[in-house]
Design an enzyme around this catalytic site. Structure first.
Site, short mmCIF file in Angstrom:
data_model
loop_
_atom_site.label_atom_id
_atom_site.label_comp_id
_atom_site.label_asym_id
_atom_site.label_seq_id
_atom_site.Cartn_x
_atom_site.Cartn_y
_atom_site.Cartn_z
N LYS A 107 1.21 5.71 0.25
CA LYS A 107 1.09 5.52 1.59
C LYS A 107 1.42 6.54 2.61
O LYS A 107 0.86 6.58 3.83
CB LYS A 107 1.57 4.11 2.05
CG LYS A 107 1.07 3.20 1.27
CD LYS A 107 1.62 1.76 1.67
CE LYS A 107 0.70 0.56 1.00
NZ LYS A 107 1.00 0.33 -0.65
C1 LIG Z 1 0.07 -0.32 -1.29
C2 LIG Z 1 0.36 0.00 -2.88
C3 LIG Z 1 -0.63 -0.25 -3.77
C4 LIG Z 1 -1.94 -0.99 -3.61
O1 LIG Z 1 -2.76 -0.35 -2.68
P1 LIG Z 1 -4.16 -0.92 -1.98
O2 LIG Z 1 -4.72 0.18 -0.87
O3 LIG Z 1 -3.31 -1.80 -1.12
O4 LIG Z 1 -5.07 -1.47 -2.94
C5 LIG Z 1 -0.40 -0.06 -5.20
N1 LIG Z 1 0.51 0.83 -5.52
C6 LIG Z 1 1.57 1.01 -4.56
C7 LIG Z 1 2.91 1.69 -5.11
C8 LIG Z 1 1.44 0.55 -3.19
O5 LIG Z 1 2.43 0.99 -2.38
#
Ligand SMILES: *Cc1c(COP(=O)(O)O)cnc(C)c1O
Length: 430
Positions: A107
């Protein structure tokens, strides 16, 4: 470039307005009105291009004239200040590690990009924009770090007291400057509800509130970048690639599908979930039935109603058969996830976090019957972020990386709130 609302009842807007609004006035998600594939020469030469040049080429058409190219170059280069390695796990299977950024989750990419876009858009305004975000863990840390010190933007993060890990809490609460953490007496859903109520509150309209969750196009689209980076690294192997993405809100995998619409050669996408199996059930039955989210060890994917799935359906004209041709989705229990983490350690000396392990399982499931591909699963977080379950399952203790030890020494500072009245008071008293 214009963005349309997927509810089709709101006017088209530019990139800038889509970013500032977050969601369209008809509550629809914004989606680019057109997608123009990149020229074949781009893919022929990709191995000689830097990550920055690749990213710039990829994102440019989605920004249009809203950010001048020199400025966009700077934003892209600041966003991508870390590595995106592919690591060989076993024959024909690679992990794409997305956790080398400042908060050690993928993210970081979207948060850093969005923060810099917003700061550019707000460069001349006297009034600050306030980013209001509810988090169950990873989002808050990435947003806090991505926006730290960004001019013209204040960040207010709501998180449920006692329900995030120690590391996650430190990442949210120790930064200071333009970041404020509100510690909520309640669960994640309470935080989320308060944020929603604030966006609808007419008395707060003068506050310029905006959101920073994955439905925002400035967080969603830069996630395309690393699918290209993986291709660049693995192209010489000469096999067709399938990507397995551990999914919660399905924003990350949807960005991968956008990359393939730009011409990136991808044979198939696999959306791997934990027990929150709304999408795997849909792919079997064609019936979309949301569920109350179930708590699992891969908690960043505990989502019962994935917000980005409407974008995926739109990409495939809501045609289930067409979607099934390009996309599969499988669900795995916590028990299966732990077995996979053990196996990855035992047989391949690879320490995976629970989310990456779910991605690995999805890949193995698909490749049972589709053997000729090169499989890549996205390792979305560093195992240190889920240290308790990682240690208990694999009996291995990852070394604490500098990004983490730095925040662990910081001093927690929060404001405790109990209900919406408290939140509103806080926002108005600033
Ligand atoms: C947010 C997150 C996900 C999921 O990603 P999406 O885009 O919501 O499908 C998977 N793994 C981790 C570690 C995350 O922080």
């Amino acid at each position: 470039m214009y963005y349309k609302s997927l509810q089709h009842k709101a006017p088209k807007v530019s990139f800038k307005e889509a970013v500032i609004r977050g969601i369209a006035p008809d509550k629809g998600l914004y989606f680019p009105e057109s997608i123009t594939p990149l020229p074949p020469s781009f893919f022929e030469n990709i191995t000689s291009l830097s990550n920055e040049s690749i990213a710039l080429e990829v994102i440019q058409q989605f920004i249009g004239n809203d950010i001048p190219i020199e400025e966009l170059k700077k934003i892209v280069s600041e966003t991508l200040s870390f590595d995106f390695p592919t690591v060989k796990i076993e024959e024909s299977i690679y992990a794409l590690e997305l956790f080398h950024g400042p908060t050690m989750a993928f993210k970081d990419v979207g948060a850093r990009f969005m923060a810099r876009c917003l700061s550019y858009f707000n460069r001349n305004q006297k009034n600050k924009v306030t980013v209001l975000v509810a988090t169950s863990g990873d989002t808050g840390g990435a947003v806090a770090d991505g926006f730290l010190g960004v001019k013209g933007v204040d960040v207010v993060i709501l998180y449920p007291s006692g329900k995030v890990s120690d590391i996650q809490e430190k990442q949210l609460t120790t930064l200071g400057q333009n970041i404020t953490a509100l510690e909520v007496d309640g669960v994640f859903d309470d935080c989320q509800d308060m944020v929603k109520q604030a966006f609808l509150d007419v008395e707060l309209q003068s506050q310029q509130l905006t959101s920073a969750n994955s439905i925002n196009v400035a967080r969603w689209l830069p996630q395309m970048f690393y699918f290209f980076f993986a291709y660049k690294q693995l192209k010489s192997i000469g096999k067709e690639i399938v990507f397995s993405v551990p999914s919660g809100n399905f924003g990350n995998i949807c960005a991968g599908m956008m990359a393939s619409r730009l011409g990136l050669p991808v044979a198939h996408f696999i959306g791997a979930t934990n027990s929150n199996d709304t999408v795997p059930r849909f792919m079997k039955s064609g019936i979309y039935k949301q569920m109350a989210s179930i708590q699992t060890i891969s908690n960043a994917m505990d989502v019962g109603n994935p917000s980005n799935f409407v974008r995926i359906r739109h990409l495939f004209n809501s045609d289930l058969q067409l979607l099934q041709k390009w996309f599969s989705s499988f669900s795995f229990s916590d028990q299966e996830t732990k077995e996979a983490m053990k196996k990855l350690m035992r047989e391949h000396t690879y320490l995976a976090d629970p989310h990456g392990a779910v991605g690995y399982l999805g890949l193995k499931e698909y490749m049972k019957t589709n053997t000729d591909y090169l499989g890549v699963f996205l390792e979305t977080a560093h195992p240190i972020k889920f240290i308790d379950v990682v240690k208990e399952t694999t009996l291995c203790q990852p070394e604490v990386p500098p990004q983490i030890s730095k925040v662990m020494d910081g001093k927690k500072s929060t404001i405790r709130i109990a209900d919406y009245g408290d939140l509103k008071n806080f926002l108005q008293s600033r």
